[in-house]
Design an enzyme around this catalytic site. Sequence first.
Site, mmCIF file in Angstrom:
data_model
loop_
_atom_site.group_PDB
_atom_site.id
_atom_site.type_symbol
_atom_site.label_atom_id
_atom_site.label_comp_id
_atom_site.label_asym_id
_atom_site.label_seq_id
_atom_site.Cartn_x
_atom_site.Cartn_y
_atom_site.Cartn_z
ATOM 1 N N GLU A 86 -6.533 9.045 3.329
ATOM 2 C CA GLU A 86 -6.412 8.632 1.933
ATOM 3 C C GLU A 86 -7.769 8.333 1.297
ATOM 4 O O GLU A 86 -8.722 7.945 1.975
ATOM 5 C CB GLU A 86 -5.600 7.338 1.841
ATOM 6 C CG GLU A 86 -4.232 7.397 2.454
ATOM 7 C CD GLU A 86 -3.521 6.053 2.426
ATOM 8 O OE1 GLU A 86 -2.287 6.072 2.282
ATOM 9 O OE2 GLU A 86 -4.188 5.001 2.553
ATOM 10 N N CYS A 118 0.860 -1.185 0.000
ATOM 11 C CA CYS A 118 0.000 0.000 0.000
ATOM 12 C C CYS A 118 0.896 1.234 0.000
ATOM 13 O O CYS A 118 1.815 1.348 0.800
ATOM 14 C CB CYS A 118 -0.964 0.023 1.189
ATOM 15 S SG CYS A 118 -0.336 -0.580 2.761
#
Length: 325
Positions: A197, A121
């Site tokens: 995010e 990620c």
Amino acid sequence: VARHSTWPDAHQWIPEKLEDMGIVNCNPATAGEGGFKQWDGTGMSQEDFMNKDECIILDPYDNVIGHCSKKASHVFSPLAPRGILHRAFSVFLFDSEGRLMLQKRADDKVTFRSVWTNTCCSHPLHGYNPTEVDTPDDVKKGSPMGVMRAAVRKLDQELGIPPPSVDVKRFKFLTRLHYWAADVRTHGPKAPWGEHEIDYILFYQLKEGEELKYKANPEEVDDVKWVTKKELVDLLNDTTAKDKDGSELLWSPWFRIIVQRFLAPLWWEDLNTTLTTDRFVDGKIHRFDCTKEHFGGAGNAQAWLSVLPEDKKSTTAEAYKEESS
């Protein structure tokens, strides 16, 4: 940049404060242009990456409104209690038997160190060629090549997976998740660091007989393991589980919720269907706060996404345009 009434606790994009927050405002129509260099992390430290890499800054509906350093975008402060909303991706890499590769983030990481999470990620970046900045049309077509290119780059940089061995066209883009978390486990209740995010979910599966060569970068990854769905769920539910060194088994706050809400009950229930059909491709942005233990930080951020009206917790850019018209 206007502040929308739906988001009473969103960033206050006051022009004179943009510079204070380290944001470079940009024209969304040209956000992907002007890239002239290829990314190169040779000889760079975690601190170097934080200062050099430029994250893609977003409004709450995933529209590109600027870029700033990775460091500036992850700072939690009274001015930006949840940092600066930016674009991210999460790769879920499965072997041919349907096992998922997990990684344990290195102890040298600035944020969320020594926690287990999905395969990879990270963030697509501004200013590179080929571009890693996707447009709303890319998302609508189900082919955000920018984040897919970024995924190939980071699989190489973090796990030593050679780029030629990853076919970017085999990524399956499912949906987007909007979340935030203060890194209080690493830096204490007034943590100056955290994550905020809109995360693009990318699935990838190896073919039968396909060999994956990888070598974890110790500055990024402490350990790797392959797990079945049952093994992962059991680990997450076992509050007494220990890591190899006898320490508490820790998970990234976003990964735990992704597993519980999406991965285990939906996406991994029938992996072949998820990868070969559009059953879970929805064009939406699903929003959630991470667990309460990750509230706080230097800006004392509290519940936000979880207390939005129900119709705003899972939305599309089209819905935003309708309510703004």
